[in-house]
Design an enzyme around this catalytic site. Structure first.
Site, PDB file in Angstrom:
ATOM      1  N   ASP A  17       0.904  -1.143   0.000  1.00  0.00           N
ATOM      2  CA  ASP A  17       0.000   0.000   0.000  1.00  0.00           C
ATOM      3  C   ASP A  17       0.942   1.191   0.000  1.00  0.00           C
ATOM      4  O   ASP A  17       1.595   1.464   1.015  1.00  0.00           O
ATOM      5  CB  ASP A  17      -0.878   0.004   1.255  1.00  0.00           C
ATOM      6  CG  ASP A  17      -1.873   1.142   1.228  1.00  0.00           C
ATOM      7  OD1 ASP A  17      -1.463   2.273   0.918  1.00  0.00           O
ATOM      8  OD2 ASP A  17      -3.060   0.912   1.504  1.00  0.00           O
ATOM      9  N   HIS A  18       1.065   1.868  -1.125  1.00  0.00           N
ATOM     10  CA  HIS A  18       2.165   2.829  -1.220  1.00  0.00           C
ATOM     11  C   HIS A  18       2.019   3.997  -0.236  1.00  0.00           C
ATOM     12  O   HIS A  18       2.985   4.680   0.062  1.00  0.00           O
ATOM     13  CB  HIS A  18       2.371   3.312  -2.668  1.00  0.00           C
ATOM     14  CG  HIS A  18       1.414   4.370  -3.121  1.00  0.00           C
ATOM     15  ND1 HIS A  18       0.157   4.085  -3.558  1.00  0.00           N
ATOM     16  CD2 HIS A  18       1.535   5.716  -3.206  1.00  0.00           C
ATOM     17  CE1 HIS A  18      -0.450   5.215  -3.882  1.00  0.00           C
ATOM     18  NE2 HIS A  18       0.359   6.221  -3.695  1.00  0.00           N
ATOM     19  N   HIS A  35      -5.752   3.017   1.149  1.00  0.00           N
ATOM     20  CA  HIS A  35      -4.902   4.125   1.603  1.00  0.00           C
ATOM     21  C   HIS A  35      -5.495   4.875   2.806  1.00  0.00           C
ATOM     22  O   HIS A  35      -4.831   5.114   3.799  1.00  0.00           O
ATOM     23  CB  HIS A  35      -4.674   5.134   0.480  1.00  0.00           C
ATOM     24  CG  HIS A  35      -4.137   4.523  -0.781  1.00  0.00           C
ATOM     25  ND1 HIS A  35      -3.289   3.450  -0.783  1.00  0.00           N
ATOM     26  CD2 HIS A  35      -4.327   4.839  -2.094  1.00  0.00           C
ATOM     27  CE1 HIS A  35      -2.967   3.142  -2.030  1.00  0.00           C
ATOM     28  NE2 HIS A  35      -3.590   3.962  -2.845  1.00  0.00           N
TER      29      HIS A  35
HETATM   30  C1  BG6 Z   1      -3.444   4.998  -6.321  1.00  0.00           C
HETATM   31  C2  BG6 Z   1      -4.790   5.119  -6.980  1.00  0.00           C
HETATM   32  O1  BG6 Z   1      -3.378   3.861  -5.516  1.00  0.00           O
HETATM   33  O2  BG6 Z   1      -3.212   6.147  -5.529  1.00  0.00           O
HETATM   34  C3  BG6 Z   1      -4.869   6.373  -7.817  1.00  0.00           C
HETATM   35  O3  BG6 Z   1      -5.023   3.984  -7.788  1.00  0.00           O
HETATM   36  C4  BG6 Z   1      -4.525   7.572  -6.980  1.00  0.00           C
HETATM   37  O4  BG6 Z   1      -6.157   6.526  -8.381  1.00  0.00           O
HETATM   38  C5  BG6 Z   1      -3.198   7.345  -6.264  1.00  0.00           C
HETATM   39  O5  BG6 Z   1      -4.426   8.675  -7.850  1.00  0.00           O
HETATM   40  C6  BG6 Z   1      -2.918   8.480  -5.315  1.00  0.00           C
HETATM   41  O6  BG6 Z   1      -1.621   8.345  -4.829  1.00  0.00           O
HETATM   42  P1  BG6 Z   1      -0.774   9.596  -4.402  1.00  0.00           P
HETATM   43  O7  BG6 Z   1       0.512   9.011  -3.898  1.00  0.00           O
HETATM   44  O8  BG6 Z   1      -0.596  10.446  -5.615  1.00  0.00           O
HETATM   45  O9  BG6 Z   1      -1.564  10.282  -3.346  1.00  0.00           O
END
Ligand code: BG6
Length: 527
Positions: A208-209, A271
């Site tokens: 989960d990044h 997230h």
């Molecule tokens: C991803 C989603 O996991 O996270 C995207 O699939 C979203 O739709 C993105 O834009 C948002 O990540 P960050 O790091 O730009 O907040």
């Protein structure tokens, strides 16, 4: 510990039964020699995130002394043509240094296989044998990264196992699984069961990044390394919590995927619930993967299940409609490429959630996320209760803590101060901390951090099976409710979502904070 603070550490990490990685110089943990196999090697994620992250790790001397990156997918490439392609895309996207880039590119290899056909994995085995000879690996440590469509998430582990590529006797074997981990509760459980038939939990890294973001990790450090906030961090002192994950971008080229997913699955289930868990969890007994993930799972399991009444009154789903924003015409969601003309997919979610436990009982967590909102901002706002007796009048300023996850990463604290002049009137003032002001800013991007942790066998920042299941369990009633014809509201691009979501707070006598791109919003607000 390597899980939380930074890589500049003074003692060996607690990795449980995993083999210990080497330390380079005094502080930095360098992973053991290994192969990194990327399934989905010709896909967008590989080009945009994984290869750039690996390049940076390489350029910063954080990859093992000997390593091979093997791209795997159906498309036919030779090693040379794959290298050319990645070299160009890296040069387009990143600032690269020619000698370092060439040296990095030499570590790239490619193998075409039919990923759905178990028999075809013998090509992969043969290629890994060849690379082990070339790089003289003593151990066959291998990280498999599943950057493929989710339909392959069960197939690949089973096929790897059929060829003994899950066997850790000759070196560790780890599997990184990209989101989405499941489509709903039932499919997530099934996927978990399928993968566990071939890999053990300690081998599985559900990415989960958001957990790789420095500022999300900072929620833990901020809470548990300061004696002055934690005593207030509960229902006795906190009135309510806001969590915002706003994006200015729409679905871009991903309409086909997004239309089957929606904001609930794309952002909220993973997230934002992970961020909520970091805000709400109890202190871990130790800083290691088990202790931290025990607490994350516990708090997610305490989320108050959503009932019919909550779905009707405490949930707002929205979809963006066309509008002109800052001189630019932005199309509505239904006009986006790959999206059905009559789509009822939500691009916005707002929800009032509760955590049913000793610490949080009765404290609302208002959570919202959406695409095509006025700006890109992710933040947590902690609203403290008023003083028990308002000696300076009813309109005394609120105590508020804003934890800014992105952009303009930082923390802002608001409190009351005497307004200069006659009398005793309190005025709101703010104190800011910006990450950018730190001198030692060796910030890793989320993918760099998580790839490095997986190579080092540290699962602290990866979602554990029980936590993922708790998240799906919580959102499943919403997924069912989405079918209801009354469930979706429109909002114009560039606005803060459906007005019904403002009502959600207004009914409770509260209002959303409308954040700007810049954390300091006293003088001007940049959108
Ligand atoms: C991803 C989603 O996991 O996270 C995207 O699939 C979203 O739709 C993105 O834009 C948002 O990540 P960050 O790091 O730009 O907040």
């Amino acid at each position: 510990m390597i899980g939380l603070l930074s890589y500049y550490i003074s003692e060996k990490p607690n990795l449980g039964t995993q083999s210990l990685p080497r330390f380079k110089g005094k502080m930095m943990v360098i992973p053991e020699n290994s192969s990194i196999v990327i399934f989905g090697a010709s896909g967008d994620l590989t080009y945009r995130k994984l290869i750039p992250a690996l390049y940076h790790l390489y350029a910063n001397k954080q990859l093992p002394e000997n390593f091979a990156i093997l791209g795997v997918s159906r498309t036919e490439y030779s090693d040379e043509s794959y290298r050319d392609k990645l070299k160009h895309s890296l040069q387009e996207m990143e600032k690269t240094e020619p000698a370092t880039l060439d040296a990095f590119i030499d570590h790239l290899h490619y193998q075409a296989i039919n990923t759905s056909d178990t028999a075809d994995y013998n090509k992969l085995t043969a290629r890994l044998d060849q690379l082990a000879d070339k790089y003289q690996f003593e151990q066959r440590n291998t990280l498999f990264y599943l950057a493929t469509p989710p339909s392959l998430y069960s197939v690949i582990p089973a096929s790897l196992a059929a060829h003994g590529l899950n066997d850790e006797q000759t070196g560790w074997k780890r599997l990184i699984v990209e989101k989405p981990f499941g489509y709903d509760l039932a499919s997530a459980r099934q996927l978990d069961k399928d993968i566990h038939e071939h890999f053990q939990e300690h081998q599985i890294y559900r990415i989960d990044h958001y957990l790789g973001k420095e500022t999300v990790q900072n929620l833990l450090v901020f809470r548990f390394s300061n004696a002055m906030f934690e005593p207030l961090w509960n229902r006795n002192f906190i009135d309510y919590v806001e969590i915002t994950g706003a994006e200015f971008l729409g679905v871009e080229e991903r309409g086909g995927y997004y239309d089957g997913s929606g904001a609930m699955r794309d952002m909220f289930q993973n997230h934002l619930l992970q961020v909520l868990a970091m805000v709400g969890m109890e202190p871990p007994a130790q800083i290691n993967a088990d202790s931290i993930r025990d607490e994350v799972a516990k708090v997610l399991q305490c989320l108050k299940p959503l009932e019919e009444d909550d779905l009707r009154n405490n949930l707002v789903l929205g979809q963006y409609t066309a509008s002109d924003v800052r001189g630019q015409h932005l199309p509505g969601y239904r006009e986006e490429h790959g999206v059905a003309e009559d789509s009822r997919t939500e691009t916005y979610v707002g929800l009032k959630a509760y955590i049913n436990n000793w610490r949080w009982n009765g404290v609302p967590f208002y959570v919202r996320t959406g695409k095509r909102l006025p700006t890109r901002v992710t933040e947590v706002v902690i609203h403290f209760k008023n003083t028990p007796h308002p000696v300076f009048g009813q309109d005394a300023p609120e105590n508020k803590l804003i934890i800014r996850i992105q952009p303009d990463e930082g923390i802002q604290m608001s409190f009351g101060l005497k307004q200069p002049g006659a009398g005793f009137k309190a005025k709101e003032v703010k104190m800011n901390f910006h990450y950018a002001d730190l001198l030692e800013t060796q910030m890793l991007t989320a993918y760099e951090r998580l790839l490095l942790d997986a190579l080092n066998g540290d699962a602290t920042l990866f979602a554990r099976s029980d936590a993922v299941e708790a998240c799906w369990k919580y959102v499943q009633p919403i997924l069912d409710f989405k079918q209801d014809p009354q469930s979706l509201f429109g909002y114009a691009c560039g606005t803060w979502g459906p007005k019904e979501c403002d009502d959600l707070l207004q009914r409770d006598g509260r209002a959303w904070r409308f954040p700007c791109k810049n954390l300091t919003d006293t003088d001007y607000c940049e959108l």
